[in-house]
Design a protein around this motif. Structure first.
Motif, short mmCIF file in Angstrom:
data_model
loop_
_atom_site.label_atom_id
_atom_site.label_comp_id
_atom_site.label_asym_id
_atom_site.label_seq_id
_atom_site.Cartn_x
_atom_site.Cartn_y
_atom_site.Cartn_z
N THR A 82 0.87 -1.35 -0.32
CA THR A 82 -0.01 -0.09 0.06
C THR A 82 0.61 1.42 0.15
O THR A 82 2.11 1.03 0.23
CB THR A 82 -1.32 -0.11 1.27
N LEU A 93 -3.57 0.81 5.43
CA LEU A 93 -4.69 0.46 4.57
C LEU A 93 -4.35 -1.08 4.77
O LEU A 93 -4.76 -2.04 4.03
CB LEU A 93 -3.55 1.26 3.44
N ALA A 94 -2.54 -1.73 4.61
CA ALA A 94 -1.70 -3.31 4.15
C ALA A 94 -2.81 -3.76 5.57
O ALA A 94 -2.97 -5.21 5.31
CB ALA A 94 -1.01 -2.87 4.62
#
Length: 95
Positions: A82, A93-94
């Protein structure tokens, strides 16, 4: 280029964290906690895990923070990659 081969122990699997650019200790700690959380959900099947954090210094980049994770689950690789404005956003986000 900064590369810290930091072996980290989460109770089951040893994983390595590498960094490139001005990644702070707090950002590394946040990423390690997130990876540990993911590993806890997977259980004892994890053979290996790697985490790479990179903060690009070019001010023209919209998303200079990059987080990459690789987890080996019984021979099957799971990867996340990400990019975001901040390292914390990229790590979250990952997840």
């Amino acid at each position: 280029m900064t590369s810290e081969g930091l072996p980290v122990r989460d109770g089951r699997v040893r994983f390595v964290v590498t960094t490139k650019g001005p990644v702070s200790g707090g950002e590394v700690e946040h990423a390690v906690k997130r990876l540990e959380s993911v590993l806890d959900k997977i259980g004892g099947q994890v053979l290996m895990a790697r985490l790479h954090l990179e903060l690009k210094t070019n001010p023209a980049r919209e998303r200079p923070a990059v987080a990459k994770a690789t987890i080996d689950v019984q021979g099957d690789l799971i990867r996340a990659h990400t990019a975001a404005e901040t390292m914390r956003q990229a790590v979250d986000l990952a997840r």
